[in-house]
Design a protein around this motif. Structure first.
Motif, PDB file in Angstrom:
ATOM      1  N   VAL A  17       0.773  -1.234  -0.003  1.00  0.00           N
ATOM      2  CA  VAL A  17       0.104   0.211  -0.068  1.00  0.00           C
ATOM      3  C   VAL A  17       0.873   1.169  -0.043  1.00  0.00           C
ATOM      4  O   VAL A  17       0.713   2.289  -0.827  1.00  0.00           O
ATOM      5  CB  VAL A  17      -1.187   0.049   1.109  1.00  0.00           C
ATOM      6  N   ASN A  18       1.925   1.056   0.863  1.00  0.00           N
ATOM      7  CA  ASN A  18       2.722   2.437   1.019  1.00  0.00           C
ATOM      8  C   ASN A  18       3.661   2.807  -0.685  1.00  0.00           C
ATOM      9  O   ASN A  18       3.446   3.744  -0.957  1.00  0.00           O
ATOM     10  CB  ASN A  18       3.827   2.180   1.891  1.00  0.00           C
ATOM     11  N   ALA A  19       4.067   1.779  -1.146  1.00  0.00           N
ATOM     12  CA  ALA A  19       4.501   1.606  -2.559  1.00  0.00           C
ATOM     13  C   ALA A  19       3.519   2.436  -3.569  1.00  0.00           C
ATOM     14  O   ALA A  19       3.715   3.329  -4.394  1.00  0.00           O
ATOM     15  CB  ALA A  19       5.239   0.597  -2.924  1.00  0.00           C
ATOM     16  N   ALA A  20       2.153   1.917  -3.385  1.00  0.00           N
ATOM     17  CA  ALA A  20       1.283   2.268  -4.450  1.00  0.00           C
ATOM     18  C   ALA A  20       0.874   3.775  -4.074  1.00  0.00           C
ATOM     19  O   ALA A  20       0.684   4.554  -5.050  1.00  0.00           O
ATOM     20  CB  ALA A  20       0.057   1.557  -4.051  1.00  0.00           C
ATOM     21  N   VAL A  21       0.818   4.292  -2.692  1.00  0.00           N
ATOM     22  CA  VAL A  21       0.630   5.657  -2.469  1.00  0.00           C
ATOM     23  C   VAL A  21       1.599   6.461  -3.198  1.00  0.00           C
ATOM     24  O   VAL A  21       1.495   7.506  -3.875  1.00  0.00           O
ATOM     25  CB  VAL A  21       0.416   5.775  -1.078  1.00  0.00           C
ATOM     26  N   LEU A  22       3.135   6.161  -2.978  1.00  0.00           N
ATOM     27  CA  LEU A  22       4.028   7.029  -3.421  1.00  0.00           C
ATOM     28  C   LEU A  22       3.948   6.816  -5.290  1.00  0.00           C
ATOM     29  O   LEU A  22       4.116   7.779  -5.686  1.00  0.00           O
ATOM     30  CB  LEU A  22       5.420   6.058  -3.060  1.00  0.00           C
ATOM     31  N   VAL A  23       3.795   5.726  -5.554  1.00  0.00           N
ATOM     32  CA  VAL A  23       3.680   5.688  -7.204  1.00  0.00           C
ATOM     33  C   VAL A  23       2.641   6.332  -7.728  1.00  0.00           C
ATOM     34  O   VAL A  23       2.570   7.329  -8.500  1.00  0.00           O
ATOM     35  CB  VAL A  23       3.783   4.194  -7.656  1.00  0.00           C
ATOM     36  N   GLY A  24       1.375   6.254  -7.069  1.00  0.00           N
ATOM     37  CA  GLY A  24       0.109   7.068  -7.153  1.00  0.00           C
ATOM     38  C   GLY A  24       0.358   8.602  -7.289  1.00  0.00           C
ATOM     39  O   GLY A  24      -0.232   9.242  -8.386  1.00  0.00           O
ATOM     40  N   TRP A  25       0.832   9.130  -6.333  1.00  0.00           N
ATOM     41  CA  TRP A  25       1.144  10.546  -6.181  1.00  0.00           C
ATOM     42  C   TRP A  25       1.831  11.116  -7.290  1.00  0.00           C
ATOM     43  O   TRP A  25       1.718  12.135  -8.005  1.00  0.00           O
ATOM     44  CB  TRP A  25       1.986  10.848  -4.869  1.00  0.00           C
ATOM     45  N   LYS A  26       2.899  10.203  -7.554  1.00  0.00           N
ATOM     46  CA  LYS A  26       4.204  10.838  -8.593  1.00  0.00           C
ATOM     47  C   LYS A  26       3.395  10.665 -10.009  1.00  0.00           C
ATOM     48  O   LYS A  26       3.393  11.475 -10.898  1.00  0.00           O
ATOM     49  CB  LYS A  26       5.142   9.643  -8.841  1.00  0.00           C
ATOM     50  N   VAL A  27       2.440   9.432 -10.353  1.00  0.00           N
ATOM     51  CA  VAL A  27       1.993   9.501 -11.728  1.00  0.00           C
ATOM     52  C   VAL A  27       0.679  10.373 -11.738  1.00  0.00           C
ATOM     53  O   VAL A  27       0.404  10.794 -13.011  1.00  0.00           O
ATOM     54  CB  VAL A  27       1.558   8.027 -11.838  1.00  0.00           C
ATOM     55  N   GLY A  28      -0.062  10.402 -10.890  1.00  0.00           N
ATOM     56  CA  GLY A  28      -1.373  11.136 -11.110  1.00  0.00           C
ATOM     57  C   GLY A  28      -1.765  12.126  -9.980  1.00  0.00           C
ATOM     58  O   GLY A  28      -2.974  12.292  -9.831  1.00  0.00           O
ATOM     59  N   GLY A  29      -1.087  12.460  -9.118  1.00  0.00           N
ATOM     60  CA  GLY A  29      -1.348  13.523  -8.036  1.00  0.00           C
ATOM     61  C   GLY A  29      -2.503  12.774  -7.077  1.00  0.00           C
ATOM     62  O   GLY A  29      -2.300  11.509  -6.851  1.00  0.00           O
ATOM     63  N   LEU A  30      -3.377  13.417  -6.345  1.00  0.00           N
ATOM     64  CA  LEU A  30      -4.056  13.000  -5.492  1.00  0.00           C
ATOM     65  C   LEU A  30      -5.211  11.801  -5.944  1.00  0.00           C
ATOM     66  O   LEU A  30      -5.177  10.654  -5.463  1.00  0.00           O
ATOM     67  CB  LEU A  30      -5.136  14.146  -4.877  1.00  0.00           C
ATOM     68  N   PRO A  31      -5.578  12.188  -7.240  1.00  0.00           N
ATOM     69  CA  PRO A  31      -6.704  10.893  -7.803  1.00  0.00           C
ATOM     70  C   PRO A  31      -5.642   9.922  -8.148  1.00  0.00           C
ATOM     71  O   PRO A  31      -6.049   8.707  -7.852  1.00  0.00           O
ATOM     72  CB  PRO A  31      -7.137  11.560  -9.042  1.00  0.00           C
TER      73      PRO A  31
END
Lengths: 189, 201
Positions: free
Chosen positions: B77-91
């Motif tokens: 989950v932590n890694a997904a949160v980091l990648v998610g912010w980088k690729v598409g901000g909050l959404p």
């Protein structure tokens, strides 16, 4: 206390205090679920650990769903899962911001660059441990080597390194082929 | 306007919506295939997001791994949160987290209704036994490709850190947290030395 808030609070604590992955979460889950609230018996908890190892996903999320369902049905599963990932989302989001803001700073980079070899080493150690467990299911000895596992591992390495096949394909292939080979060796040897 | 669209699409194909959809689907797929702990998901993410889609570079992925590993909560989950912010901000962050959590939640929901029967199925046990060898190969493959890159710059420093961390992690039960803190400390000391050296005329 009401059941749903209690579930949420228990799994929030599990999410907040388990640092370092699945094996760190296990004793925390046991403390909350077995010792503090009697939501599962010790036997059921052992089953949960087995299931968590056999299914995809983090053990804390697996545990939250499993316990949530047994205690309060689908709403319980949703609430417990939310509780367990909320600390991650908040804390790691702050870290993501800090990382983005300071990433290009020279000193920050120097510090981070010391982390990289250590992370590679940790991944290597985890991988080697998994490999040894797969090759020697009964403990390490010359006779204990599982030839099917060795064959699968070498085949998987070849697919990945030489033909650059996708890891997902390789994992499922080794599962299917492994089941067939184990079945045949058990039937005919 | 056109230009900004172009630079967006240069970073992995399609506009933002397309990227968010891709991010969500890949999170689902990667999470559904993560048997065996946090390091497995990180290696699958590296193959997908670094090698295939080029959304991150290798250094970022290693930094994310370190951050995910040393933060509270599940590494996946932590890694997904980091990648998610980088690729598409909050959404992006929310979609990546949802995509990572959904497969285990759905699977465990099904299993918890008839778990005793599932665990006793001999075919399931055999498939999982075979998968273990495949998972080990996936992890070691990523280690080989990441390890090679480490020896392009600071060879000696990296090799010593790698060897010491590997031996400590493999031979002792030392918590990962201590190893990471020790690495931050070593990095800090080295950063100070490098800074002094740069300031000297």
């Amino acid at each position: 206390m009401n059941l749903l808030p209690q579930l949420f609070w228990s799994f929030l604590q599990i999410g907040l205090f388990s640092i370092g992955g699945g094996y760190a979460a296990m004793p925390l889950i046991q403390a909350q679920v077995v010792d503090a609230h009697n939501w599962l018996s010790l036997q059921e908890f052992a089953d949960l650990v087995t299931i968590a190892e056999m299914t995809p996903g983090p053990i804390a999320v697996n545990g939250a769903t499993f316990v949530g369902i047994r205690v309060a049905g689908i709403p319980g599963a949703v609430i417990a899962t939310l509780g367990c990932i909320l600390p991650s989302i908040l804390i790691v989001s702050v870290l993501a911001y800090v990382y983005k803001r300071w990433r290009n700073l020279r000193t920050f980079q120097d510090v981070l660059s010391a982390l990289r070899p250590v992370i590679v080493a940790l991944i290597a150690a985890a991988g080697l441990r998994l490999l040894l467990a797969a090759l020697f299911p009964e403990g390490i000895s010359l006779q204990g080597l599982d030839p099917v596992a060795l064959l699968l591992f070498l085949g998987a390495m070849l697919l990945l390194r030489k033909w650059k096949k996708s890891p997902v394909l390789v994992i499922f292939l080794s599962g299917g082929l492994g089941a067939a080979l184990y079945y045949l060796t058990e039937a005919f040897l | 306007m056109i230009q900004s669209n172009r630079s967006e699409s240069g970073k992995g194909g399609g506009g933002l919506e397309n990227r968010l959809a891709k991010l969500f689907l890949n999170s689902l797929l990667i999470s559904a295939c993560t048997f065996g702990g946090g390091f497995v998901i990180v290696t699958l993410m590296k193959r997908k997001y670094v090698d295939e889609l080029h959304w991150l570079d290798e250094g970022e992925m290693l930094d994310y791994t370190a951050l995910a590993q040393s933060s509270p909560g599940a590494i996946a989950v932590n890694a997904a949160v980091l990648v998610g912010w980088k690729v598409g901000g909050l959404p992006g962050m929310l979609l990546a987290a949802l995509g990572t959590v959904l497969p285990p939640v759905l699977i465990l929901t099904l299993i918890s209704y008839f778990y005793a029967a599932f665990a006793a199925m001999p075919l399931v046990a055999l498939i999982l036994k075979g998968m273990r060898a495949g998972v080990a190969a996936v992890i070691l493959d990523v280690v080989l490709s990441l390890g090679g890159k480490l020896f392009e710059g600071e060879k000696v420093f990296n090799a010593v850190l790698l060897a010491v961390a590997f031996l400590l992690s493999f031979l002792t039960n030392l918590s990962v947290i201590w190893l990471i803190l020790a690495a931050v400390l070593a990095g800090g000391v080295r950063a100070l030395i490098l800074k002094k050296r740069r300031e000297r005329p």
